[in-house]
Design a protein around this motif. Structure first.
Motif, PDB file in Angstrom:
ATOM      1  N   ALA A   3      39.942 -17.788   1.676  1.00  0.00           N
ATOM      2  CA  ALA A   3      39.941 -19.135   1.097  1.00  0.00           C
ATOM      3  C   ALA A   3      40.299 -20.181   2.126  1.00  0.00           C
ATOM      4  O   ALA A   3      40.052 -21.347   1.924  1.00  0.00           O
ATOM      5  CB  ALA A   3      40.936 -19.178  -0.049  1.00  0.00           C
ATOM      6  N   LEU A   8      41.281 -26.526   8.763  1.00  0.00           N
ATOM      7  CA  LEU A   8      42.103 -27.285   7.831  1.00  0.00           C
ATOM      8  C   LEU A   8      43.485 -26.671   7.665  1.00  0.00           C
ATOM      9  O   LEU A   8      44.323 -27.188   6.954  1.00  0.00           O
ATOM     10  CB  LEU A   8      41.417 -27.346   6.459  1.00  0.00           C
ATOM     11  CG  LEU A   8      40.074 -28.050   6.447  1.00  0.00           C
ATOM     12  CD1 LEU A   8      39.484 -28.036   5.054  1.00  0.00           C
ATOM     13  CD2 LEU A   8      40.204 -29.478   6.940  1.00  0.00           C
ATOM     14  N   ILE A  76      32.211 -24.791   3.727  1.00  0.00           N
ATOM     15  CA  ILE A  76      31.288 -24.487   4.817  1.00  0.00           C
ATOM     16  C   ILE A  76      31.651 -23.096   5.349  1.00  0.00           C
ATOM     17  O   ILE A  76      32.820 -22.706   5.225  1.00  0.00           O
ATOM     18  CB  ILE A  76      31.364 -25.553   5.937  1.00  0.00           C
ATOM     19  CG1 ILE A  76      32.804 -25.750   6.395  1.00  0.00           C
ATOM     20  CG2 ILE A  76      30.734 -26.837   5.498  1.00  0.00           C
ATOM     21  CD1 ILE A  76      32.941 -26.622   7.627  1.00  0.00           C
TER      22      ILE A  76
HETATM   23  N1  LIG Z   1      34.561 -16.633   2.639  1.00  0.00           N
HETATM   24  C1  LIG Z   1      33.969 -17.886   2.998  1.00  0.00           C
HETATM   25  C2  LIG Z   1      35.065 -18.821   3.382  1.00  0.00           C
HETATM   26  C3  LIG Z   1      34.611 -20.240   3.516  1.00  0.00           C
HETATM   27  C4  LIG Z   1      35.756 -21.150   3.875  1.00  0.00           C
HETATM   28  O1  LIG Z   1      36.931 -20.877   3.599  1.00  0.00           O
HETATM   29  N2  LIG Z   1      35.388 -22.245   4.507  1.00  0.00           N
HETATM   30  C5  LIG Z   1      36.355 -23.215   4.876  1.00  0.00           C
HETATM   31  C6  LIG Z   1      36.062 -23.670   6.301  1.00  0.00           C
HETATM   32  S1  LIG Z   1      36.284 -22.380   7.510  1.00  0.00           S
HETATM   33  C7  LIG Z   1      36.250 -24.407   3.949  1.00  0.00           C
HETATM   34  O2  LIG Z   1      35.160 -24.854   3.648  1.00  0.00           O
HETATM   35  N3  LIG Z   1      37.400 -24.896   3.504  1.00  0.00           N
HETATM   36  C8  LIG Z   1      37.474 -26.062   2.685  1.00  0.00           C
HETATM   37  C9  LIG Z   1      37.620 -25.695   1.228  1.00  0.00           C
HETATM   38  O3  LIG Z   1      37.864 -24.518   0.924  1.00  0.00           O
HETATM   39  O4  LIG Z   1      37.484 -26.592   0.408  1.00  0.00           O
HETATM   40  C10 LIG Z   1      32.950 -17.662   4.133  1.00  0.00           C
HETATM   41  O5  LIG Z   1      33.078 -16.667   4.860  1.00  0.00           O
HETATM   42  O6  LIG Z   1      32.006 -18.450   4.265  1.00  0.00           O
END
Ligand SMILES: N[C@@H](CCC(=O)N[C@@H](CS)C(=O)NCC(=O)O)C(=O)O
Length: 245
Positions: A3, A8, A76
């Motif tokens: 997550a 961030l 993302i």
């Molecule tokens: N398990 C997902 C995790 C995605 C994730 O945690 N993305 C982060 C950026 S590295 C994100 O968008 N965080 C902002 C949010 O969760 O709102 C993947 O591998 O794509």
């Protein structure tokens, strides 16, 4: 990194320092119909690993307008293709890119199955070893500071093979090495060499690729190669994280 987002989290400053100085791909016009592979992502997150995969497979990617990111949870990376294809989760994106490449080339079921398995392993098993999180999803440490039987086994496998899947470098290596290389960027004091010398050799081989530098930036590549080299040379030779800037 289920997550959490590296950019961030409490590691934000480090991630920003490692952001590639040049955009990786041309930014598409948001008003255009997206008739090509379009990645919604940003440096300092896990999205460069999707750029790395596309570069290795020679699939052109364009950057999507983040204000129009169609990810169902607003995260993302997210990928679209030919308007009606939407892929989210970095592992699913890697698998989708692999399937696009397989359609163009010689299809080898055994190799594709092995690649898909390692991509799933990287996300489901390696990620939680690499990144220890608080219950609200903040990374506070890496599990690679202590021993781990899965990484012992990975080291054993890599003592007998250059890369994970027979036939040479693949997206299995993009997935697995990306997580390992994130660890040394965010926890530069961790010593992997004394426990897992073959894993360190493997990380060097993966990070040394031109496509890694194109996706993550040359500064990230230099830092990783320097840090891995220091580990091999023994304690006391480590460079400070920002010493090179
Ligand atoms: N398990 C997902 C995790 C995605 C994730 O945690 N993305 C982060 C950026 S590295 C994100 O968008 N965080 C902002 C949010 O969760 O709102 C993947 O591998 O794509």
């Amino acid at each position: 990194m289920r997550a959490h987002c590296l950019s961030l989290s409490l590691l934000a400053a480090t991630a920003a320092a490692f952001a590639p100085s040049q955009p990786i791909v041309k930014v598409g016009r948001s008003s255009q119909l997206q008739m090509a592979l379009t990645l919604y992502g940003s440096p300092g997150s896990r999205s460069p690993l999707c750029n790395w995969a596309a570069l290795e497979l020679k699939l052109p990617l364009q950057a999507g307008d983040l204000s129009r990111n169609p990810h169902p949870f607003g995260q993302i990376p997210c990928l679209t293709d030919d308007n009606d294809v939407l892929v989210f989760e970095s592992g699913a994106i890697l698998n989708y890119l692999q399937s696009k490449a397989d359609k163009k080339g010689i299809n080898d079921d055994a190799r594709s199955a092995a690649i898909a398995s390692w991509i799933a392993w990287a996300n489901a098993s390696l990620d939680p070893i690499c990144f220890l999180e608080t219950p609200d999803g903040k990374v506070y440490d890496t599990g690679l500071k202590s021993g781990n039987r899965r990484i012992d086994r990975l080291d054993q496998l890599l003592s007998k093979a250059e890369f994970l899947v027979p036939g040479g470098f693949s997206l299995a290596d993009v997935a697995v090495s990306s997580y390992l290389l994130y660890v040394i960027q965010f926890f530069p004091d961790v010593d992997l060499y004394s426990k897992w010398p073959n894993v360190v050799r493997y990380m060097k081989d993966c990070a040394g690729r031109d496509e890694y530098a194109k996706a993550f930036g040359e500064r990230v590549q230099s830092f990783c190669l320097q840090r891995l080299g220091d580990m091999e040379s023994g304690p006391g030779t480590e460079k400070k994280l920002f010493g090179m800037f």
